[in-house]
Design a protein around this motif. Structure first.
Motif, PDB file in Angstrom:
ATOM      1  N   PRO A  51      12.598  10.192  49.584  1.00 13.68           N
ATOM      2  CA  PRO A  51      12.600  10.404  48.139  1.00 13.68           C
ATOM      3  C   PRO A  51      12.227  11.841  47.795  1.00 13.68           C
ATOM      4  O   PRO A  51      11.480  12.494  48.534  1.00 13.68           O
ATOM      5  CB  PRO A  51      11.518   9.446  47.630  1.00 13.68           C
ATOM      6  N   MET A  52      12.755  12.309  46.680  1.00 12.63           N
ATOM      7  CA  MET A  52      12.446  13.657  46.189  1.00 12.63           C
ATOM      8  C   MET A  52      11.977  13.542  44.742  1.00 12.63           C
ATOM      9  O   MET A  52      12.148  12.512  44.108  1.00 12.63           O
ATOM     10  CB  MET A  52      13.694  14.548  46.213  1.00 12.63           C
ATOM     11  N   TRP A  53      11.418  14.612  44.237  1.00 13.30           N
ATOM     12  CA  TRP A  53      11.032  14.665  42.829  1.00 13.30           C
ATOM     13  C   TRP A  53      11.701  15.870  42.181  1.00 13.30           C
ATOM     14  O   TRP A  53      12.026  16.840  42.855  1.00 13.30           O
ATOM     15  CB  TRP A  53       9.511  14.743  42.661  1.00 13.30           C
ATOM     16  N   ARG A  54      11.906  15.763  40.863  1.00 16.21           N
ATOM     17  CA  ARG A  54      12.496  16.873  40.113  1.00 16.21           C
ATOM     18  C   ARG A  54      11.501  17.512  39.171  1.00 16.21           C
ATOM     19  O   ARG A  54      11.557  18.708  38.941  1.00 16.21           O
ATOM     20  CB  ARG A  54      13.699  16.407  39.295  1.00 16.21           C
ATOM     21  N   ARG A  55      10.626  16.740  38.560  1.00 12.91           N
ATOM     22  CA  ARG A  55       9.812  17.270  37.473  1.00 12.91           C
ATOM     23  C   ARG A  55       8.311  17.189  37.686  1.00 12.91           C
ATOM     24  O   ARG A  55       7.601  18.021  37.185  1.00 12.91           O
ATOM     25  CB  ARG A  55      10.154  16.540  36.175  1.00 12.91           C
ATOM     26  N   ASN A  56       7.803  16.191  38.351  1.00 15.34           N
ATOM     27  CA  ASN A  56       6.370  15.963  38.346  1.00 15.34           C
ATOM     28  C   ASN A  56       5.852  15.660  39.744  1.00 15.34           C
ATOM     29  O   ASN A  56       5.823  14.518  40.171  1.00 15.34           O
ATOM     30  CB  ASN A  56       6.051  14.801  37.386  1.00 15.34           C
ATOM     31  N   HIS A  57       5.419  16.710  40.439  1.00 14.12           N
ATOM     32  CA  HIS A  57       4.949  16.490  41.805  1.00 14.12           C
ATOM     33  C   HIS A  57       3.596  15.783  41.835  1.00 14.12           C
ATOM     34  O   HIS A  57       3.273  15.119  42.812  1.00 14.12           O
ATOM     35  CB  HIS A  57       4.942  17.792  42.607  1.00 14.12           C
ATOM     36  N   GLU A  58       2.818  15.878  40.755  1.00 17.10           N
ATOM     37  CA  GLU A  58       1.546  15.159  40.712  1.00 17.10           C
ATOM     38  C   GLU A  58       1.775  13.645  40.738  1.00 17.10           C
ATOM     39  O   GLU A  58       1.129  12.914  41.485  1.00 17.10           O
ATOM     40  CB  GLU A  58       0.734  15.535  39.460  1.00 17.10           C
ATOM     41  N   ARG A  59       2.705  13.177  39.920  1.00 18.35           N
ATOM     42  CA  ARG A  59       3.015  11.742  39.883  1.00 18.35           C
ATOM     43  C   ARG A  59       3.606  11.296  41.221  1.00 18.35           C
ATOM     44  O   ARG A  59       3.304  10.222  41.732  1.00 18.35           O
ATOM     45  CB  ARG A  59       3.985  11.438  38.748  1.00 18.35           C
ATOM     46  N   PHE A  60       4.460  12.127  41.813  1.00 18.02           N
ATOM     47  CA  PHE A  60       5.065  11.826  43.109  1.00 18.02           C
ATOM     48  C   PHE A  60       3.976  11.689  44.175  1.00 18.02           C
ATOM     49  O   PHE A  60       3.974  10.738  44.956  1.00 18.02           O
ATOM     50  CB  PHE A  60       6.048  12.944  43.481  1.00 18.02           C
ATOM     51  N   ALA A  61       3.029  12.630  44.185  1.00 14.59           N
ATOM     52  CA  ALA A  61       1.937  12.597  45.165  1.00 14.59           C
ATOM     53  C   ALA A  61       1.108  11.327  45.006  1.00 14.59           C
ATOM     54  O   ALA A  61       0.749  10.674  45.999  1.00 14.59           O
ATOM     55  CB  ALA A  61       1.058  13.837  45.006  1.00 14.59           C
ATOM     56  N   GLU A  62       0.839  10.970  43.775  1.00 16.89           N
ATOM     57  CA  GLU A  62       0.064   9.759  43.521  1.00 16.89           C
ATOM     58  C   GLU A  62       0.841   8.515  43.964  1.00 16.89           C
ATOM     59  O   GLU A  62       0.288   7.623  44.600  1.00 16.89           O
ATOM     60  CB  GLU A  62      -0.272   9.665  42.033  1.00 16.89           C
ATOM     61  N   GLN A  63       2.125   8.470  43.640  1.00 13.92           N
ATOM     62  CA  GLN A  63       2.957   7.315  43.989  1.00 13.92           C
ATOM     63  C   GLN A  63       2.993   7.077  45.493  1.00 13.92           C
ATOM     64  O   GLN A  63       2.948   5.943  45.959  1.00 13.92           O
ATOM     65  CB  GLN A  63       4.372   7.513  43.463  1.00 13.92           C
ATOM     66  N   TYR A  64       3.072   8.152  46.275  1.00 14.25           N
ATOM     67  CA  TYR A  64       3.200   8.016  47.725  1.00 14.25           C
ATOM     68  C   TYR A  64       1.900   8.278  48.478  1.00 14.25           C
ATOM     69  O   TYR A  64       1.897   8.337  49.710  1.00 14.25           O
ATOM     70  CB  TYR A  64       4.319   8.933  48.241  1.00 14.25           C
ATOM     71  N   ALA A  65       0.795   8.446  47.734  1.00 15.65           N
ATOM     72  CA  ALA A  65      -0.533   8.649  48.329  1.00 15.65           C
ATOM     73  C   ALA A  65      -0.526   9.817  49.317  1.00 15.65           C
ATOM     74  O   ALA A  65      -0.976   9.695  50.458  1.00 15.65           O
ATOM     75  CB  ALA A  65      -1.029   7.365  48.985  1.00 15.65           C
ATOM     76  N   ILE A  66       0.015  10.951  48.852  1.00 11.05           N
ATOM     77  CA  ILE A  66       0.015  12.172  49.653  1.00 11.05           C
ATOM     78  C   ILE A  66      -0.624  13.282  48.827  1.00 11.05           C
ATOM     79  O   ILE A  66      -0.812  13.137  47.609  1.00 11.05           O
ATOM     80  CB  ILE A  66       1.446  12.577  50.097  1.00 11.05           C
ATOM     81  N   SER A  67      -0.953  14.386  49.465  1.00 11.45           N
ATOM     82  CA  SER A  67      -1.577  15.505  48.757  1.00 11.45           C
ATOM     83  C   SER A  67      -0.548  16.245  47.905  1.00 11.45           C
ATOM     84  O   SER A  67       0.664  16.109  48.113  1.00 11.45           O
ATOM     85  CB  SER A  67      -2.211  16.470  49.758  1.00 11.45           C
ATOM     86  N   LEU A  68      -1.037  17.067  46.977  1.00 11.55           N
ATOM     87  CA  LEU A  68      -0.139  17.876  46.159  1.00 11.55           C
ATOM     88  C   LEU A  68       0.640  18.859  47.029  1.00 11.55           C
ATOM     89  O   LEU A  68       1.818  19.111  46.781  1.00 11.55           O
ATOM     90  CB  LEU A  68      -0.920  18.622  45.078  1.00 11.55           C
ATOM     91  N   ASN A  69      -0.003  19.424  48.047  1.00  6.86           N
ATOM     92  CA  ASN A  69       0.711  20.330  48.959  1.00  6.86           C
ATOM     93  C   ASN A  69       1.823  19.608  49.694  1.00  6.86           C
ATOM     94  O   ASN A  69       2.921  20.133  49.855  1.00  6.86           O
ATOM     95  CB  ASN A  69      -0.250  20.975  49.960  1.00  6.86           C
ATOM     96  N   GLN A  70       1.562  18.398  50.160  1.00  4.55           N
ATOM     97  CA  GLN A  70       2.601  17.625  50.842  1.00  4.55           C
ATOM     98  C   GLN A  70       3.729  17.281  49.880  1.00  4.55           C
ATOM     99  O   GLN A  70       4.898  17.329  50.249  1.00  4.55           O
ATOM    100  CB  GLN A  70       2.000  16.348  51.431  1.00  4.55           C
TER     101      GLN A  70
END
Length: 119
Positions: free
Chosen positions: A25-44
């Motif tokens: 999966p990729m994100w277009r707009r909100n990496h914070e929400r993506f990180a939270e959804q997949y339980a990964i760091s903001l850098n990841q």
């Protein structure tokens, strides 16, 4: 540049938000929400930003047209072009999937989300 952005967004949708190479999966707009959804760091999460990937590089005469552009995560896009001579899109996709299976790619997301195998 605006045309490339429109193509990238269209390809992102056509690919169901999955990277052309690693099928993650990729994100277009909100990496914070993506990180939270997949339980990964903001850098990841930054590795999974959707980018416009030219199948034939512009430096090799590739055009900014839909047939030559796919959506790819930042990590896959960036690493394809690090080699002295970039692999073809098909060979690169096979390499990425093989490395994911061995845990040698951006596996922190692959471990929590099964990737789609290429046919």
């Amino acid at each position: 540049m605006r045309n490339i952005s429109k193509i990238k967004h269209a390809k992102f949708s056509l690919q169901n938000g999955l990277c052309f190479y690693c099928r993650q999966p990729m994100w277009r707009r909100n990496h914070e929400r993506f990180a939270e959804q997949y339980a990964i760091s903001l850098n990841q999460a930054r590795y999974f930003q959707a980018t416009a990937e030219h199948l034939v590089a512009r430096s090799d005469g590739g055009l900014d047209v839909a047939e030559n552009i796919v959506a790819a995560c930042w990590y896959c896009n960036n690493h394809r072009h690090r080699a002295k001579q970039a692999l073809s899109p098909d060979r690169y996709a096979r390499k990425v999937v093989a490395r994911l299976r061995r845990g040698k790619w951006h596996g922190f997301l692959a471990q929590s989300t099964p990737f789609h195998q290429s046919s």
